[in-house]
Design a protein around this motif. Structure first.
Motif, PDB file in Angstrom:
ATOM      1  N   LEU A   1       0.746  -1.162   0.043  1.00 12.76           N
ATOM      2  CA  LEU A   1      -0.034   0.094   0.098  1.00 12.76           C
ATOM      3  C   LEU A   1       0.847   1.255  -0.257  1.00 12.76           C
ATOM      4  O   LEU A   1       1.905   1.371   0.782  1.00 12.76           O
ATOM      5  CB  LEU A   1      -1.004   0.061   1.200  1.00 12.76           C
ATOM      6  N   ASP A   2       0.250   2.077  -0.766  1.00 17.46           N
ATOM      7  CA  ASP A   2       1.130   3.356  -1.046  1.00 17.46           C
ATOM      8  C   ASP A   2       1.221   4.333   0.358  1.00 17.46           C
ATOM      9  O   ASP A   2      -0.078   4.765   0.724  1.00 17.46           O
ATOM     10  CB  ASP A   2       0.784   4.431  -2.130  1.00 17.46           C
ATOM     11  N   LEU A   3       2.302   4.776   0.794  1.00 15.07           N
ATOM     12  CA  LEU A   3       2.173   5.388   2.022  1.00 15.07           C
ATOM     13  C   LEU A   3       1.595   6.885   1.924  1.00 15.07           C
ATOM     14  O   LEU A   3       0.914   7.292   3.074  1.00 15.07           O
ATOM     15  CB  LEU A   3       3.656   5.554   2.716  1.00 15.07           C
ATOM     16  N   ASP A   4       1.545   7.745   0.932  1.00 17.18           N
ATOM     17  CA  ASP A   4       1.195   8.856   0.653  1.00 17.18           C
ATOM     18  C   ASP A   4      -0.348   8.737   0.598  1.00 17.18           C
ATOM     19  O   ASP A   4      -1.108   9.582   1.345  1.00 17.18           O
ATOM     20  CB  ASP A   4       1.517   9.424  -0.725  1.00 17.18           C
ATOM     21  N   SER A   5      -0.865   7.807   0.034  1.00 16.02           N
ATOM     22  CA  SER A   5      -2.380   7.503   0.027  1.00 16.02           C
ATOM     23  C   SER A   5      -2.878   7.244   1.312  1.00 16.02           C
ATOM     24  O   SER A   5      -4.111   7.527   1.738  1.00 16.02           O
ATOM     25  CB  SER A   5      -2.694   6.484  -1.047  1.00 16.02           C
ATOM     26  N   LEU A   6      -2.033   6.283   2.138  1.00 18.01           N
ATOM     27  CA  LEU A   6      -2.324   5.709   3.311  1.00 18.01           C
ATOM     28  C   LEU A   6      -2.521   6.962   4.391  1.00 18.01           C
ATOM     29  O   LEU A   6      -3.642   6.770   5.199  1.00 18.01           O
ATOM     30  CB  LEU A   6      -1.490   4.859   3.792  1.00 18.01           C
TER      31      LEU A   6
END
Length: 198
Positions: A157-162
């Motif tokens: 999972l992408d950290l920016d999106s999370l």
């Protein structure tokens, strides 16, 4: 900071008030009524200082509002960061932060209400919001990265999106509570959000 204030009624005599205490009181007034719904008299009553003192120190209602939003936002971001760092496992820190939001969700968030009331129409507020959001986003992102290392958040999972998702969850909880959602309903949003991180 203690500021000397002079009243014009009768004999002028010095009176002192603590600016930070006055701003904290203004935060509560604006949280309850918003900017447009807050009168000068409401601020005078809530802050416990004279009208002239209020304007001498802050300039006008907008000056008080900016100071209140900045004070509130800085305190909120600091408290969120403390919650994130309060647990050995990062995912538990995220839950602690969200649980605190749930516990206080029935009270209006001044940062959120400023966004709802003004959007991006006031550059001064946008600047304040970007500064606080940047600090909070970094703290959340760093905590999520630790949670990935600890195996509690999916590594694909992408950290920016999370991070955007977690911060949006905070706003969602507060808006739902202000719209009348009960404690169990908003608490369920925390469980759903944490499940989405796995």
């Amino acid at each position: 900071m203690i500021v000397p204030v002079y009243y014009l009624r009768g004999m002028a005599r010095p009176k002192q008030f603590d600016v930070e205490t006055a701003v904290e009181a203004a935060v509560e007034v604006f949280r309850e009524h918003g900017y447009e719904g807050t009168s000068a008299q409401g601020l005078v009553d809530g802050m416990g200082i004279g009208r002239q003192s209020l304007y001498d120190t802050f300039g006008d209602k907008w000056g008080i509002y900016r100071a209140a939003v900045q004070h509130y936002s800085q305190n909120e971001v600091r408290t969120h960061a403390e919650m994130l760092a309060s647990r050995e496992r990062a995912i538990d820190g995220i839950r602690a932060m969200l649980d605190r939001v749930v516990a206080e969700a029935s009270r209006s968030c001044l940062g959120l209400s400023a966004t709802v009331e003004f959007g991006c129409t006031k550059p001064e507020l946008v600047k304040l919001r970007e500064a606080s959001s940047g600090t909070l986003n970094k703290a959340v992102k760093d905590t999520l990265a630790r949670a990935q290392v600890q195996g509690d958040v999916a590594v694909d999972l992408d950290l920016d999106s999370l991070s955007t998702f977690v911060i949006a969850t905070i706003s969602s909880i507060r808006l739902a509570a202000r719209a009348g959602a009960g404690r169990e309903q908003v608490a369920a949003l925390v469980d759903l959000a944490l499940r989405a991180l796995r």
